[in-house]
Design a protein around this motif. Structure first.
Motif, PDB file in Angstrom:
ATOM      1  N   ARG A  25       0.853  -1.190   0.000  1.00  0.00           N
ATOM      2  CA  ARG A  25       0.000   0.000   0.000  1.00  0.00           C
ATOM      3  C   ARG A  25       0.890   1.242   0.000  1.00  0.00           C
ATOM      4  O   ARG A  25       2.083   1.154   0.327  1.00  0.00           O
ATOM      5  CB  ARG A  25      -0.955   0.004   1.173  1.00  0.00           C
ATOM      6  CG  ARG A  25      -0.291  -0.281   2.486  1.00  0.00           C
ATOM      7  CD  ARG A  25      -1.268  -0.291   3.602  1.00  0.00           C
ATOM      8  NE  ARG A  25      -0.915   0.882   4.229  1.00  0.00           N
ATOM      9  CZ  ARG A  25      -1.105   1.430   5.391  1.00  0.00           C
ATOM     10  NH1 ARG A  25      -1.704   1.007   6.115  1.00  0.00           N
ATOM     11  NH2 ARG A  25      -0.711   2.484   5.906  1.00  0.00           N
ATOM     12  N   PRO A  26       0.343   2.396  -0.343  1.00  0.00           N
ATOM     13  CA  PRO A  26       1.145   3.623  -0.365  1.00  0.00           C
ATOM     14  C   PRO A  26       1.818   3.859   0.988  1.00  0.00           C
ATOM     15  O   PRO A  26       1.195   3.698   2.035  1.00  0.00           O
ATOM     16  CB  PRO A  26       0.125   4.719  -0.658  1.00  0.00           C
ATOM     17  CG  PRO A  26      -1.004   4.012  -1.330  1.00  0.00           C
ATOM     18  CD  PRO A  26      -1.041   2.633  -0.733  1.00  0.00           C
ATOM     19  N   THR A  27       3.079   4.232   0.935  1.00  0.00           N
ATOM     20  CA  THR A  27       3.865   4.373   2.160  1.00  0.00           C
ATOM     21  C   THR A  27       4.717   5.629   2.091  1.00  0.00           C
ATOM     22  O   THR A  27       5.291   5.930   1.045  1.00  0.00           O
ATOM     23  CB  THR A  27       4.786   3.140   2.335  1.00  0.00           C
ATOM     24  OG1 THR A  27       3.969   1.961   2.326  1.00  0.00           O
ATOM     25  CG2 THR A  27       5.567   3.199   3.625  1.00  0.00           C
ATOM     26  N   SER A  42       5.954   3.595  -3.880  1.00  0.00           N
ATOM     27  CA  SER A  42       5.574   2.194  -4.036  1.00  0.00           C
ATOM     28  C   SER A  42       4.108   1.985  -4.383  1.00  0.00           C
ATOM     29  O   SER A  42       3.661   0.855  -4.477  1.00  0.00           O
ATOM     30  CB  SER A  42       5.973   1.354  -2.809  1.00  0.00           C
ATOM     31  OG  SER A  42       5.126   1.573  -1.710  1.00  0.00           O
ATOM     32  N   ASN A  43       3.342   3.070  -4.609  1.00  0.00           N
ATOM     33  CA  ASN A  43       1.954   2.902  -5.037  1.00  0.00           C
ATOM     34  C   ASN A  43       1.933   2.161  -6.364  1.00  0.00           C
ATOM     35  O   ASN A  43       2.771   2.394  -7.228  1.00  0.00           O
ATOM     36  CB  ASN A  43       1.266   4.251  -5.277  1.00  0.00           C
ATOM     37  CG  ASN A  43       1.327   5.183  -4.100  1.00  0.00           C
ATOM     38  OD1 ASN A  43       1.978   4.936  -3.104  1.00  0.00           O
ATOM     39  ND2 ASN A  43       0.635   6.284  -4.227  1.00  0.00           N
ATOM     40  N   TYR A  68       6.400   6.792  -7.671  1.00  0.00           N
ATOM     41  CA  TYR A  68       7.230   7.323  -6.590  1.00  0.00           C
ATOM     42  C   TYR A  68       7.227   8.842  -6.687  1.00  0.00           C
ATOM     43  O   TYR A  68       7.400   9.399  -7.774  1.00  0.00           O
ATOM     44  CB  TYR A  68       8.659   6.797  -6.712  1.00  0.00           C
ATOM     45  CG  TYR A  68       8.730   5.294  -6.669  1.00  0.00           C
ATOM     46  CD1 TYR A  68       8.905   4.630  -5.457  1.00  0.00           C
ATOM     47  CD2 TYR A  68       8.605   4.532  -7.818  1.00  0.00           C
ATOM     48  CE1 TYR A  68       8.955   3.250  -5.402  1.00  0.00           C
ATOM     49  CE2 TYR A  68       8.657   3.150  -7.779  1.00  0.00           C
ATOM     50  CZ  TYR A  68       8.829   2.503  -6.577  1.00  0.00           C
ATOM     51  OH  TYR A  68       8.875   1.138  -6.520  1.00  0.00           O
ATOM     52  N   ASP A  69       7.037   9.512  -5.562  1.00  0.00           N
ATOM     53  CA  ASP A  69       7.094  10.979  -5.557  1.00  0.00           C
ATOM     54  C   ASP A  69       8.497  11.448  -5.907  1.00  0.00           C
ATOM     55  O   ASP A  69       9.490  10.760  -5.636  1.00  0.00           O
ATOM     56  CB  ASP A  69       6.710  11.536  -4.190  1.00  0.00           C
ATOM     57  CG  ASP A  69       5.215  11.490  -3.927  1.00  0.00           C
ATOM     58  OD1 ASP A  69       4.458  11.007  -4.782  1.00  0.00           O
ATOM     59  OD2 ASP A  69       4.819  11.956  -2.842  1.00  0.00           O
TER      60      ASP A  69
END
Length: 152
Positions: free
Chosen positions: A74-76, A90-91, A109-110
């Motif tokens: 999940r998004p982290t 990691s989305n 990834y941002d």
């Protein structure tokens, strides 16, 4: 009167061309779907090395490489070393717009770290962990440019 008839004839021809052009466009879509290497127009060419991108893209590549390109379920938010900032990654990126090769499996990834609780901006790196191909978007997936090297 002759000018009016000519204009009507040209307008009619344009309509016929439009009607006949529509199937060609759909066959191009079918061709792109059949050949994943063909890309839509919103992938900016040519691919460039990371050194040709804005500095924050190079920095983000370094952050994510240092974190081994995580693939959490999940998004982290991940802490950025030696700062109080976090960076989300990691989305799963679903490629619903079909801008990237269709046979890929993607994670987003941002690019820019932020203070915890702040909103994310539009810049992203999208990566296929299988092929290690990487794309950059500065407009939240409206356009992509492939990073050819330096961000694997």
């Amino acid at each position: 009167m002759t000018l009016l008839r000519t204009a009507r004839r040209l307008a009619g021809a344009a309509l016929v061309l439009t009607v006949f052009a529509a199937p060609a466009a759909s066959s191009a879509s079918a061709q792109a779907a059949a050949h994943p290497s063909l890309r839509p127009a919103d992938v900016i060419e040519p691919p460039l090395p990371v050194e040709e991108f804005p500095g924050q893209v190079r920095e983000a590549c370094g952050i994510w490489q240092g974190l081994d390109w995580p693939q959490a379920p999940r998004p982290t938010d991940y802490p950025v070393a030696d700062t109080r900032l976090v960076i989300r990654g990691s989305n799963v990126y679903g490629n619903r717009s079909r801008d990237l090769p269709l046979d890929g499996r993607y994670r987003e990834y941002d690019v820019n770290p932020r203070t915890p609780g702040q909103y994310r901006d539009a810049e992203r790196i999208v990566r296929d962990p299988d092929t290690r191909a990487v794309w950059y978007t500065d407009d939240h997936y409206a356009t992509f440019r492939e990073i050819s090297s330096g961000c694997e």
